[in-house]
Design a protein around this motif. Structure first.
Motif, short mmCIF file in Angstrom:
data_model
loop_
_atom_site.label_atom_id
_atom_site.label_comp_id
_atom_site.label_asym_id
_atom_site.label_seq_id
_atom_site.Cartn_x
_atom_site.Cartn_y
_atom_site.Cartn_z
N ALA A 32 0.83 -1.21 0.00
CA ALA A 32 0.00 0.00 0.00
C ALA A 32 0.87 1.26 0.00
N VAL A 36 2.86 5.16 -3.34
CA VAL A 36 3.14 6.51 -2.86
C VAL A 36 4.60 6.86 -3.15
N THR A 52 2.14 8.83 4.74
CA THR A 52 1.32 7.61 4.67
C THR A 52 0.70 7.14 5.99
N TYR A 53 1.28 7.52 7.12
CA TYR A 53 0.93 6.86 8.39
C TYR A 53 -0.57 6.89 8.70
N ARG A 54 -1.17 8.06 8.64
CA ARG A 54 -2.59 8.18 9.05
C ARG A 54 -3.50 7.30 8.20
N GLN A 55 -3.30 7.35 6.89
CA GLN A 55 -4.14 6.56 5.99
C GLN A 55 -3.93 5.05 6.22
N LEU A 56 -2.69 4.66 6.47
CA LEU A 56 -2.39 3.24 6.72
C LEU A 56 -3.04 2.74 8.00
N ARG A 57 -3.07 3.58 9.03
CA ARG A 57 -3.69 3.19 10.30
C ARG A 57 -5.19 2.95 10.12
N GLU A 58 -5.80 3.78 9.25
CA GLU A 58 -7.23 3.60 8.98
C GLU A 58 -7.47 2.36 8.11
N GLN A 59 -6.57 2.14 7.16
CA GLN A 59 -6.73 1.04 6.20
C GLN A 59 -6.40 -0.32 6.83
N SER A 65 -0.21 0.48 15.51
CA SER A 65 0.57 1.65 15.09
C SER A 65 2.04 1.34 14.86
#
Length: 200
Positions: A32, A36, A52-59, A65
């Motif tokens: 994922a 990027v 990328t971190y925020r989107q990856l945590r949601e995905q 974390s």
């Protein structure tokens, strides 16, 4: 000076299944992140984290974390190897004006851990998996146990051998902290679990 300690895990079939699920999940997170890197030409660990971190945590909420951070680290160091190493056929200097090739991570990708996701205490190993902590008894030699306490832990990597046995590799060093390990990059050879897809 760095030293590498490899410990095969005496895992039950159920534990092997859980470790494989973690490996597959870790590869999904890395895959994922890869587009990027391709689109932004950013693989610096800190900059990539911000992107990328925020989107990856949601995905990928099941990864937690810290494992997401470890996946970002994995992609960052792979980016350095593929795009920066002088021996890499995909080195930026060779690519010229061509777009960056896309990195693809196979399910056999090693999983990176850190002191938040894996700990060793009194011969007991505790490690993160997708469905809770997994514990193993470790039969460490006294000199290896001493290394854990005296040296800085640079990297912890879980990989699977061709015979199906999972192995933990601990890279220990004496130097200052903060310097990222280069343990598998000396010759610039791209590992078999990384596929590089060139864009036409």
């Amino acid at each position: 000076m760095n030293s590498l300690l490899r410990i095969p895990l005496n895992a039950t079939p159920d534990q092997v299944e859980r470790l494989h699920a973690l490996q597959v999940g870790f590869a999904k997170v890395c895959n994922a992140i890869a587009p990027v890197v391709q689109q932004t030409k950013v693989w610096n660990r800190v900059a990539l984290h911000h992107l990328t971190y925020r989107q990856l945590r949601e995905q990928f909420p099941e990864m937690g974390s810290q494992m997401v951070c470890n996946a970002i680290y994995s992609v960052s160091r792979t980016g350095r190897l593929v795009y920066q190493h002088p021996a890499s056929p995909f080195n930026l200097a060779r690519l010229g004006d061509k777009p960056l090739p896309l990195l693809q991570f196979a399910d056999t990708l090693p999983v990176y851990f850190d002191r938040h996701t894996l700990s060793v205490k009194a011969g007991q190993l505790s490690m993160f998996t997708l469905d809770g902590r997994m514990r193993f008894e470790l039969a460490l030699r006294p000199e290896d146990e001493a290394s854990f306490h005296e040296k800085k832990l640079r990297e912890i990597v879980l990989s699977r051998r061709s015979d199906g046995v999972y192995v933990l590799s601990f890279l220990l060093g004496d130097g200052p902290e903060g310097k990222e390990a280069q343990s598998d990059m000396p010759d610039g050879e791209i590992p078999e679990y990384i596929m590089v897809q060139e864009t036409v």
